[in-house]
Design a protein around this motif. Sequence first.
Motif, short mmCIF file in Angstrom:
data_model
loop_
_atom_site.label_atom_id
_atom_site.label_comp_id
_atom_site.label_asym_id
_atom_site.label_seq_id
_atom_site.Cartn_x
_atom_site.Cartn_y
_atom_site.Cartn_z
N LEU A 103 -11.65 -33.57 5.84
CA LEU A 103 -11.34 -33.49 4.41
C LEU A 103 -9.89 -33.10 4.27
O LEU A 103 -9.44 -32.11 4.87
CB LEU A 103 -12.23 -32.45 3.72
CG LEU A 103 -13.74 -32.53 3.99
CD1 LEU A 103 -14.46 -31.40 3.26
CD2 LEU A 103 -14.30 -33.88 3.60
N SER A 104 -9.15 -33.86 3.48
CA SER A 104 -7.71 -33.61 3.34
C SER A 104 -7.33 -33.57 1.87
O SER A 104 -7.50 -34.55 1.14
CB SER A 104 -6.90 -34.71 4.04
OG SER A 104 -7.24 -34.81 5.41
N GLY A 105 -6.85 -32.41 1.44
CA GLY A 105 -6.32 -32.26 0.09
C GLY A 105 -7.32 -32.54 -1.01
O GLY A 105 -6.95 -33.04 -2.08
N LEU A 106 -8.58 -32.19 -0.81
CA LEU A 106 -9.60 -32.49 -1.83
C LEU A 106 -9.40 -31.67 -3.09
O LEU A 106 -9.27 -30.45 -3.06
CB LEU A 106 -11.01 -32.21 -1.29
CG LEU A 106 -11.61 -33.17 -0.27
CD1 LEU A 106 -13.11 -32.95 -0.20
CD2 LEU A 106 -11.30 -34.62 -0.59
N GLU A 107 -9.41 -32.38 -4.21
CA GLU A 107 -9.31 -31.76 -5.53
C GLU A 107 -10.50 -32.22 -6.37
O GLU A 107 -10.88 -33.39 -6.33
CB GLU A 107 -8.02 -32.19 -6.24
CG GLU A 107 -6.74 -31.89 -5.48
CD GLU A 107 -6.18 -30.52 -5.80
OE1 GLU A 107 -6.68 -29.91 -6.78
OE2 GLU A 107 -5.28 -30.06 -5.09
N LYS A 108 -11.07 -31.28 -7.12
CA LYS A 108 -12.16 -31.65 -8.02
C LYS A 108 -12.16 -30.71 -9.23
O LYS A 108 -12.16 -29.49 -9.08
CB LYS A 108 -13.52 -31.58 -7.32
CG LYS A 108 -14.68 -32.08 -8.17
CD LYS A 108 -14.59 -33.57 -8.45
CE LYS A 108 -15.78 -34.08 -9.23
NZ LYS A 108 -15.70 -35.54 -9.48
#
Length: 228
Positions: free
Chosen positions: A8-13
């Motif tokens: 997982l890389s740089g996950l934004e939610k």
Amino acid sequence: MSEAVLRLSGLEKSYNRGKPNEVRVLRGVELALVPGEIVALVAPSGAGKSTLLHMAGLLDVPDAGTVEIGGREMGGLGDRARTAVRRREVGFVYQFHHLLPEFTALENITLPQLADGATERAAQARARELLSRVGLEARADHRPAALSGGEQQRVAFCRALANGPRILLADEPTGNLDPATADRLFDVLMELVADEGLSALIATHNLELAARMSRVLRLDGGALHPQA
């Protein structure tokens, strides 16, 4: 160093994006899960553990960032392709077993395999093998209502592993059980993960169980940090 089976890389939610009540849940999450590793994910309720697991397991899509499974980036896949990857590469276990009540333990483990193209004979053989390994071979023909809570969750473990996934994602898998049953069930889960050669990301509130895993990560402020 082994290639990450899940990255997982740089996950934004965020939820309610662009509105005054917008809630940013994930803020640049980074994670590399290598083969054979069992990682505990700890955080307070509402911190975003389930959201993170849903992103990792392709049940939801991030606002930004990437999910890689087996070195393949998942962002460009359509719904059908994502479903195929999820069915073959990822196993899920939840706090509540979510078994189909009208089917037996054996049938609950057989059905996902049939959906993935296995023959009925091969699917039943795999289901019986898994049930035997968790000590439930004698309960194969029982429906969920006739099983205890711990037995139901053991069947759910078997169902999650039925298609031979490389990644197991578990969301509070022992959270609905009494401490003694939870401890025994955790032992079963660890044995299955080791025997199947899986990588696992397991969300739990139980810090004693978390300490028995390869490492512990804490979700805090929308990002992952090593647990001190």
